[in-house]
Design an enzyme around this catalytic site. Structure first.
Site, mmCIF file in Angstrom:
data_model
loop_
_atom_site.group_PDB
_atom_site.id
_atom_site.type_symbol
_atom_site.label_atom_id
_atom_site.label_comp_id
_atom_site.label_asym_id
_atom_site.label_seq_id
_atom_site.Cartn_x
_atom_site.Cartn_y
_atom_site.Cartn_z
ATOM 1 N N GLY A 264 10.583 -4.287 2.024
ATOM 2 C CA GLY A 264 11.694 -3.351 2.140
ATOM 3 C C GLY A 264 12.913 -3.782 1.344
ATOM 4 O O GLY A 264 13.476 -4.837 1.602
ATOM 5 N N GLY A 265 13.300 -2.966 0.359
ATOM 6 C CA GLY A 265 14.535 -3.192 -0.373
ATOM 7 C C GLY A 265 14.516 -4.293 -1.398
ATOM 8 O O GLY A 265 15.552 -4.590 -2.007
ATOM 9 N N PRO B 289 0.851 -1.194 0.000
ATOM 10 C CA PRO B 289 0.000 0.000 0.000
ATOM 11 C C PRO B 289 0.881 1.235 0.000
ATOM 12 O O PRO B 289 1.802 1.356 0.819
ATOM 13 C CB PRO B 289 -0.784 -0.129 1.313
ATOM 14 C CG PRO B 289 0.061 -0.998 2.182
ATOM 15 C CD PRO B 289 0.804 -1.925 1.271
ATOM 16 N N MET B 290 0.632 2.164 -0.918
ATOM 17 C CA MET B 290 1.452 3.379 -1.027
ATOM 18 C C MET B 290 0.550 4.583 -1.227
ATOM 19 O O MET B 290 -0.212 4.646 -2.194
ATOM 20 C CB MET B 290 2.450 3.245 -2.184
ATOM 21 C CG MET B 290 3.520 2.189 -1.937
ATOM 22 S SD MET B 290 4.631 1.951 -3.345
ATOM 23 C CE MET B 290 3.599 0.917 -4.403
ATOM 24 N N CYS C 142 3.499 3.504 9.061
ATOM 25 C CA CYS C 142 3.636 4.814 8.407
ATOM 26 C C CYS C 142 4.193 5.849 9.392
ATOM 27 O O CYS C 142 3.635 6.014 10.480
ATOM 28 C CB CYS C 142 2.294 5.282 7.863
ATOM 29 S SG CYS C 142 2.373 6.891 7.045
#
Length: 336
Positions: A208-209, A13-14, A96
């Site tokens: 992440g990454g 989700p962004m 977040c």
């Protein structure tokens, strides 16, 4: 380790990115990727325009609703509304670091309050029958990351959480911007691997990454139940074209990027007829041809022509021709 097919691969989700148009496009690229909405606060759902906030296309399934909030009763009510809308999962945002969520005392702030997060999960589980999951960080600010992560995991798993998605970085609420929090704190995959070993019965998803599919395959084969990809999937969406074949052992949704645009086109035309501006949809596909000849002309044409009043699907086909037709492409690049 037998993987739960629901969580093998997902797009994170962004905020301001994974809206319904973006999610439909990602579904064109992969039939099996799990898709997530932008974070929606409980206040917005309980007191806002629900039909606008929660609308999605049936083709998006499986699609999860991510909630932001910290009041168990409000989260339970919002989760029930999401379930009634037909979402496949409710995800609670505990990661977040933005000023907005800090002011509202939710998001990554809740890494400091694992008992409250457990209460939130329990309240949602009591109201819905679909999976309830949690997306978190390793910790915040000066917390010991192993202690913070394990305390949160213990609380939410005891409350019935169906999966834990871990962005393998701490969040620094003091001193770093939300953008810096996506890159500056170092990644620590080892802590996520250790979490999976400690809670073998609970799906653990690594975020992440992650930018390469071979990297993701290694994580799935050796360490975790699923991988979640954010900016890499958005900025280089062609990555998703190989997900179904490599991670799910299934036929790809589209044979290549050109086929994906053809599959996306009917959706674009339907939404245009409803009054949705072209650029609201094409802004999500600008990176599809990154690294290919004509990609710059593709992006430029969509960015300049797609925002004009009355822009329609013809603009998208013109942009596609810059990548597909070498002569047209060369002329455009020579003129740039």
């Amino acid at each position: 380790m037998k993987l739960d097919q629901r969580f093998i691969f997902s797009v994170a989700p962004m905020m301001e990115w994974t809206d319904r148009h973006c999610r439909f496009f990602h579904r064109v690229l992969s039939r099996h990727a799990r898709l997530y909405t932008e974070m929606v606060t409980t206040a917005a759902i309980l007191r806002g325009h629900r039909d606008r906030l929660l609308a999605y296309d049936a083709a998006e399934h499986p699609v999860a609703l991510q909630l932001g909030g910290s009041d168990p009763a409000d989260l339970a009510a919002a989760a029930a509304i999401g379930a009634d809308f037909g979402y496949d999962e409710i995800n609670l945002n505990i990661g977040c670091p933005s000023d907005r969520v800090q002011e509202g005392a939710f998001g990554a702030c809740l890494m400091r309050e694992p008992a409250l997060v457990g209460d939130c999960v329990a309240a949602m589980k009591a109201r819905v029958s679909i999976p309830v999951t949690v997306k978190c960080r390793l910790g915040v600010d000066d917390q010991d990351p192993q202690e913070a992560l394990h305390a949160l995991a213990e609380s939410v798993i005891a409350a019935g959480a169906d999966a834990l998605i871990v962005h393998a970085r701490k969040a620094w609420l003091k001193g770093l911007s939300p953008r810096e929090n996506r890159d500056v704190p170092p990644l620590d995959y080892g802590l996520v691997h250790a979490l999976k070993q400690r809670f073998p019965q609970t799906p653990v998803i690594l975020n992440g990454g992650l930018v390469r599919l071979d990297q993701m395959q290694e994580q799935l084969q050796q360490h975790v139940d699923g991988v979640m990809v954010g900016r890499a999937a958005y900025q280089d969406p062609a990555l998703l074209l190989d997900v179904d074949r490599l991670l799910f052992g299934a036929e790809p949704a589209a044979e290549d990027a050109f086929a994906a645009i053809e599959l996306f086109m009917p959706y674009v035309e339907r939404r245009l007829a409803e009054g949705v501006p072209l650029h609201a949809m094409t802004r999500h596909i600008l990176g599809l041809f990154n690294g290919r000849k004509g990609a710059r002309a593709w992006r430029r044409h969509l960015a300049t022509e797609g925002v004009k009043p009355g822009a329609d699907a013809r603009i998208l086909r013109e942009a596609l021709a810059y990548v597909r037709d070498p002569a047209r492409r060369d002329m455009a690049e020579a003129a740039a």
